[in-house]
Design a protein around this motif. Structure first.
Motif, PDB file in Angstrom:
ATOM      1  N   VAL A  58       0.840  -1.204   0.000  1.00 16.68           N
ATOM      2  CA  VAL A  58       0.000   0.000   0.000  1.00 16.68           C
ATOM      3  C   VAL A  58       0.869   1.247   0.000  1.00 16.68           C
ATOM      4  O   VAL A  58       0.584   2.219  -0.715  1.00 16.68           O
ATOM      5  N   PHE A  65      -0.423   3.219  -3.121  1.00 18.69           N
ATOM      6  CA  PHE A  65      -1.699   3.843  -2.781  1.00 18.69           C
ATOM      7  C   PHE A  65      -2.097   4.966  -3.741  1.00 18.69           C
ATOM      8  O   PHE A  65      -3.288   5.268  -3.893  1.00 18.69           O
ATOM      9  N   HIS A  78      -6.315   1.473  -5.359  1.00 21.65           N
ATOM     10  CA  HIS A  78      -7.166   1.520  -4.171  1.00 21.65           C
ATOM     11  C   HIS A  78      -7.969   0.231  -4.007  1.00 21.65           C
ATOM     12  O   HIS A  78      -8.883   0.178  -3.191  1.00 21.65           O
ATOM     13  N   LYS A  81      -9.717  -2.085   3.113  1.00 20.23           N
ATOM     14  CA  LYS A  81     -10.183  -0.906   2.388  1.00 20.23           C
ATOM     15  C   LYS A  81     -10.024   0.353   3.236  1.00 20.23           C
ATOM     16  O   LYS A  81      -9.568   1.395   2.735  1.00 20.23           O
ATOM     17  N   ILE A 106      -6.346   1.342   3.285  1.00 29.05           N
ATOM     18  CA  ILE A 106      -5.941   2.027   2.054  1.00 29.05           C
ATOM     19  C   ILE A 106      -6.483   3.456   2.045  1.00 29.05           C
ATOM     20  O   ILE A 106      -5.748   4.417   1.759  1.00 29.05           O
ATOM     21  N   ASP A 107      -7.770   3.603   2.360  1.00 28.69           N
ATOM     22  CA  ASP A 107      -8.389   4.925   2.326  1.00 28.69           C
ATOM     23  C   ASP A 107      -7.712   5.889   3.300  1.00 28.69           C
ATOM     24  O   ASP A 107      -7.522   7.071   2.992  1.00 28.69           O
ATOM     25  N   VAL A 142      -4.562   7.139   1.740  1.00 30.90           N
ATOM     26  CA  VAL A 142      -4.853   8.092   0.670  1.00 30.90           C
ATOM     27  C   VAL A 142      -5.238   9.451   1.258  1.00 30.90           C
ATOM     28  O   VAL A 142      -4.763  10.500   0.797  1.00 30.90           O
TER      29      VAL A 142
END
Length: 299
Positions: free
Chosen positions: A205, A209, A213, A242, A245-246, A249
């Motif tokens: 990631v 990233f 995603h 998820k 990852i978010d 970001v």
């Protein structure tokens, strides 16, 4: 001590400035500094107290007083006597105007240590917690190592420059190995023992990233089933792949919004959203703020 002078971030306007490592103010020009914080000290003279800014070097603060509130990557941390804060290159942070910073501060220029040492000490493990609370035995070891490092740093008469620098690197490595062990132990205590699946996912990631995603894409690339990856990430962090990852970001988007004057559409593109409207919707869902409002709040 570590009297920083800001450099232009290259974007013009009133973007958040980057503070480079002040090698010209180091004893004998070596790539590190160590010395006291506290009342009457000039450190950090040029740092914009109360404003978010970025550094391109490592800072480790060992506190002898407190509490001190300090923001790192948009999270507030409260440190007290015996605690440490570790700020890594590229992270944005903000000093507290209400807090009194007392203790010892170590700054280190990227590249001062050889690559093998950098990897062993986890200097760029951004997933590790910045606030560290050593137990009495750990703190005694860290304090002793830091005191020895400071003595060697200030002793400019005993050795020629080449040997002086080599000794500093060895002493710094000893301190950082203790610090890295503490950071890794703290992360395990907070999130449980991480397994190989999570470690590989975390590193993937960090590399991808900005463009990837997709949980399924990471699982396929790593050779795991989606279910295996979900179990590993939840066991290590308490969250889903998820959301992991978010969160990465969003952190990068916040850094770019705070640090640069890039148009919001270009910030979105830099973190994997070619469509500016989709980026703004994603950012609002995770922060309850629009990108423009977040940027305005920091300026």
């Amino acid at each position: 001590m570590a009297d920083e002078t800001p450099q232009d971030d290259g974007d013009g306007g009133d973007g958040i400035r980057t503070f480079p490592f002040p090698v010209d103010r180091s004893v004998l020009g070596v790539g590190m500094q160590v010395g006291p914080m506290g009342t009457g000290r000039t450190w950090p003279t040029a740092a914009p107290l109360g404003r978010v800014h970025r550094i391109d070097f490592h800072v480790v603060m060992l506190f002898t007083g407190g509490p001190v509130r300090h923001m790192i990557d948009f999270a507030e941390h409260e440190a007290t006597a015996g605690d440490l804060l570790w700020i890594r290159p590229g992270q944005v942070h903000r000093f507290s105007q209400e807090s009194e910073y007392r203790g010892t501060v170590l700054t280190m220029q990227p590249g001062f240590l050889p690559r093998a040492t950098v990897e062993t000490t986890g200097l760029y493990r951004y997933d590790l917690p910045p606030l560290l609370r050593p137990d009495p035995a750990q703190r005694a070891g860290l304090e002793a190592a830091l005191a020895q490092l400071r003595r060697e740093y200030e002793d400019t008469a005993t050795l020629p420059l080449g040997l002086h620098t080599a000794v500093l690197r060895h002493c710094l490595t000893a301190f950082l190995l203790r610090l890295a062990h503490l950071a890794a132990s703290s992360a395990r205590t907070a999130g449980g023992q991480t397994d190989t699946a999570f470690t590989r996912f975390r590193d993937a990631v960090e590399r991808g990233f900005a463009t990837n995603h997709s949980v399924s894409a990471y699982a396929d690339a790593l050779g795991y089933s989606r279910r295996t990856l979900v179990r590993a990430v939840r066991a290590a962090t308490g969250e889903t792949p998820k959301s992991f990852i978010d969160r990465r970001v969003i952190l990068e988007a916040k850094r770019l919004l705070a640090h640069t004057d890039l148009p919001i559409g270009r910030v979105g593109a830099a973190v994997g959203f070619p469509d500016g409207a989709n980026f703004s919707k994603f950012f609002h869902q995770h922060t309850d703020m629009t990108p423009a409002a977040f940027r305005a709040e920091l300026r």
